[in-house]
Design a protein around this motif. Structure first.
Motif, PDB file in Angstrom:
ATOM      1  N   ALA A  51      46.872 -26.302 -33.151  1.00 23.18           N
ATOM      2  CA  ALA A  51      46.052 -27.038 -32.765  1.00 23.18           C
ATOM      3  C   ALA A  51      44.881 -26.657 -31.593  1.00 23.18           C
ATOM      4  N   GLU A  52      45.029 -26.200 -31.428  1.00 21.76           N
ATOM      5  CA  GLU A  52      43.971 -25.439 -30.084  1.00 21.76           C
ATOM      6  C   GLU A  52      43.456 -24.802 -30.335  1.00 21.76           C
ATOM      7  N   VAL A  53      43.482 -23.656 -32.234  1.00 23.36           N
ATOM      8  CA  VAL A  53      42.870 -22.657 -32.959  1.00 23.36           C
ATOM      9  C   VAL A  53      42.100 -23.546 -33.670  1.00 23.36           C
ATOM     10  N   ASP A  54      42.576 -24.710 -34.134  1.00 24.44           N
ATOM     11  CA  ASP A  54      42.308 -24.898 -34.852  1.00 24.44           C
ATOM     12  C   ASP A  54      41.000 -26.176 -34.164  1.00 24.44           C
ATOM     13  N   ARG A  55      40.953 -26.754 -33.528  1.00 25.77           N
ATOM     14  CA  ARG A  55      40.284 -27.488 -32.301  1.00 25.77           C
ATOM     15  C   ARG A  55      38.901 -26.184 -32.137  1.00 25.77           C
ATOM     16  N   ALA A  56      39.034 -25.592 -31.410  1.00 32.33           N
ATOM     17  CA  ALA A  56      37.629 -24.073 -31.571  1.00 32.33           C
ATOM     18  C   ALA A  56      37.450 -23.859 -32.786  1.00 32.33           C
ATOM     19  N   LEU A  57      38.004 -23.389 -33.911  1.00 31.03           N
ATOM     20  CA  LEU A  57      37.268 -23.992 -35.227  1.00 31.03           C
ATOM     21  C   LEU A  57      36.930 -25.374 -35.675  1.00 31.03           C
ATOM     22  N   ARG A  58      36.938 -26.483 -35.174  1.00 29.55           N
ATOM     23  CA  ARG A  58      36.096 -26.973 -35.971  1.00 29.55           C
ATOM     24  C   ARG A  58      34.939 -27.095 -35.108  1.00 29.55           C
ATOM     25  N   ALA A  59      35.069 -26.914 -33.835  1.00 28.81           N
ATOM     26  CA  ALA A  59      33.859 -26.902 -32.277  1.00 28.81           C
ATOM     27  C   ALA A  59      33.496 -26.273 -32.586  1.00 28.81           C
ATOM     28  N   PHE A  60      33.365 -24.880 -33.493  1.00 28.15           N
ATOM     29  CA  PHE A  60      32.657 -23.546 -33.686  1.00 28.15           C
ATOM     30  C   PHE A  60      31.937 -24.361 -35.303  1.00 28.15           C
ATOM     31  N   GLN A  61      32.209 -24.692 -36.017  1.00 25.89           N
ATOM     32  CA  GLN A  61      32.218 -25.425 -36.981  1.00 25.89           C
ATOM     33  C   GLN A  61      30.735 -26.183 -36.918  1.00 25.89           C
ATOM     34  N   ALA A  62      30.862 -27.097 -36.110  1.00 29.42           N
ATOM     35  CA  ALA A  62      29.965 -28.264 -35.714  1.00 29.42           C
ATOM     36  C   ALA A  62      28.567 -28.023 -35.422  1.00 29.42           C
ATOM     37  N   PRO A  63      27.820 -28.980 -35.417  1.00 33.28           N
ATOM     38  CA  PRO A  63      26.240 -28.471 -35.199  1.00 33.28           C
ATOM     39  C   PRO A  63      26.372 -27.899 -33.615  1.00 33.28           C
ATOM     40  N   ALA A  64      25.443 -27.383 -33.150  1.00 36.78           N
ATOM     41  CA  ALA A  64      25.648 -25.730 -32.086  1.00 36.78           C
ATOM     42  C   ALA A  64      24.046 -27.041 -31.290  1.00 36.78           C
ATOM     43  N   ALA A  65      23.081 -27.740 -31.887  1.00 38.14           N
ATOM     44  CA  ALA A  65      21.906 -27.471 -31.473  1.00 38.14           C
ATOM     45  C   ALA A  65      21.149 -28.886 -32.658  1.00 38.14           C
ATOM     46  N   ARG A  66      19.954 -29.356 -32.157  1.00 40.76           N
ATOM     47  CA  ARG A  66      19.008 -29.875 -32.705  1.00 40.76           C
ATOM     48  C   ARG A  66      17.592 -29.143 -33.153  1.00 40.76           C
ATOM     49  N   LEU A  67      16.962 -28.947 -34.036  1.00 44.10           N
ATOM     50  CA  LEU A  67      15.879 -28.210 -33.628  1.00 44.10           C
ATOM     51  C   LEU A  67      14.400 -28.888 -33.942  1.00 44.10           C
ATOM     52  N   GLU A  68      13.878 -28.650 -33.265  1.00 41.21           N
ATOM     53  CA  GLU A  68      12.158 -29.764 -33.239  1.00 41.21           C
ATOM     54  C   GLU A  68      11.216 -28.429 -33.457  1.00 41.21           C
ATOM     55  N   THR A  69      10.643 -29.351 -35.276  1.00 44.72           N
ATOM     56  CA  THR A  69       9.116 -28.171 -34.872  1.00 44.72           C
ATOM     57  C   THR A  69       8.161 -28.587 -35.855  1.00 44.72           C
ATOM     58  N   ARG A  70       7.657 -28.589 -35.886  1.00 52.38           N
ATOM     59  CA  ARG A  70       6.776 -29.585 -36.586  1.00 52.38           C
ATOM     60  C   ARG A  70       6.462 -31.028 -36.856  1.00 52.38           C
ATOM     61  N   GLY A  71       6.888 -31.564 -36.072  1.00 53.36           N
ATOM     62  CA  GLY A  71       7.419 -33.179 -36.360  1.00 53.36           C
ATOM     63  C   GLY A  71       7.945 -33.570 -36.776  1.00 53.36           C
ATOM     64  N   ALA A  72       9.738 -32.410 -37.011  1.00 57.01           N
ATOM     65  CA  ALA A  72      10.401 -32.762 -38.031  1.00 57.01           C
ATOM     66  C   ALA A  72      11.321 -31.976 -37.244  1.00 57.01           C
ATOM     67  N   GLU A  73      13.198 -32.979 -37.332  1.00 62.16           N
ATOM     68  CA  GLU A  73      14.074 -32.646 -36.612  1.00 62.16           C
ATOM     69  C   GLU A  73      15.219 -32.186 -37.796  1.00 62.16           C
ATOM     70  N   ARG A  74      16.314 -31.082 -36.885  1.00 59.59           N
ATOM     71  CA  ARG A  74      16.862 -30.857 -38.163  1.00 59.59           C
ATOM     72  C   ARG A  74      18.769 -30.392 -37.110  1.00 59.59           C
ATOM     73  N   LEU A  75      19.685 -30.357 -37.149  1.00 59.63           N
ATOM     74  CA  LEU A  75      20.464 -29.956 -36.813  1.00 59.63           C
ATOM     75  C   LEU A  75      20.606 -28.300 -37.141  1.00 59.63           C
ATOM     76  N   VAL A  76      21.496 -27.674 -36.337  1.00 58.19           N
ATOM     77  CA  VAL A  76      20.964 -26.438 -36.617  1.00 58.19           C
ATOM     78  C   VAL A  76      22.941 -26.054 -36.327  1.00 58.19           C
TER      79      VAL A  76
END
Length: 271
Positions: A51-76
């Motif tokens: 369960a610990e490994v599964d939690r870490a893997l799901r967190a790793f696969q989740a978006p790490a940040a939000r990128l804002e450029t030229r008036g648009a934004e997306r999760l990365v």
């Protein structure tokens, strides 16, 4: 030497390795360490470790940040962030309070006014930001007067000196604009979901343990203001405290990969 460890210990080792790679923004090594942790958890046949490994893997696969450029934004994801850091993009990193381009890094986490100014201009790039907008956004002034405008000129001069290695600031007819020295994009990297205490989180994100008084000094606010912010972040699961009284220190909540009590050896378990 890792293969000589029992499977349960290998899980802890690989999750720590993944956590270090994540902090260093190295997606490939982090992914490989998580795969090895998964194989070790399968060998250990301990549901809690799996369960610990599964939690870490799901967190790793989740978006790490939000990128804002030229008036648009997306999760990365972490891979996208790694690619971005290797490009010529002038990056205003709101996750850590930095301005960076290539190998040049300019820390501004302890200069919240300067960071707010450069972030506002990065979001508006390639356009400019009106002076009235900067006054309202940075100084929270609904009715700016001559003293506010004078302070804005001072802070713009300070910011111009700080970011001179990577970009220039120039005045326009209505406000100010950012001009990177190297041709390329300008982007803002922000947390996936921002909270009211992003400035405190930016300092905690360096992985060091901070006292509330040190945070207050770095941010130029009262110790009580910082203490309220830390208590809010702790309730949200974003910050953790250890120690008591004057020895109390605060850190950002665990990065996926750093072991919890499930992964630490215990005499009771060994026995």
């Amino acid at each position: 030497m890792a293969h000589a460890l029992p499977p349960a210990s290998r899980v802890g080792r690989e999750l720590v390795a993944a956590g270090i790679a994540i902090r260093r923004i190295r997606a490939g090594p982090a992914k490989e360490a998580l795969k090895r942790a998964g194989r070790a958890a399968d060998s250990a046949r301990i549901p809690a470790l799996a369960a610990e490994v599964d939690r870490a893997l799901r967190a790793f696969q989740a978006p790490a940040a939000r990128l804002e450029t030229r008036g648009a934004e997306r999760l990365v994801h972490l891979e996208d962030v790694e690619t971005l850091l290797g490009s010529d993009t002038l990056l205003v990193d709101a996750c850590r309070g930095l301005v960076r381009q290539g190998a040049t890094t300019i820390p501004l986490a302890t200069r919240p006014v300067l960071f707010a100014l450069v972030r506002a201009m990065a979001r508006a790039w390639p356009g400019d930001v009106a002076r009235e907008t900067l006054l309202g956004h940075v100084f929270r002034s609904r009715h700016p007067d001559a003293s506010h405008r004078a302070r804005l000129r001072v802070e713009i001069a300070r910011l111009r000196a700080e970011i001179r290695p990577v970009a220039a600031l120039f005045a326009t007819g209505t406000g100010f604009a950012l001009r990177p020295h190297v041709a390329g994009d300008v982007a803002v990297l922000a947390p996936p979901a921002e909270c009211d205490h992003a400035d405190v989180l930016a300092l905690l994100a360096d992985g060091e343990a901070w006292s509330s008084s040190a945070l207050a000094l770095a941010l130029g606010v009262s110790a009580r203001t910082v203490q309220r912010a830390l208590e809010d972040l702790a309730r949200q699961g974003r910050a953790e405290a250890f120690g008591r009284g004057r020895s109390c220190r605060w850190i950002a909540a665990k990065v996926p990969g750093f072991p919890t009590g499930l992964l630490l050896p215990s005499s009771a378990i060994i026995g």
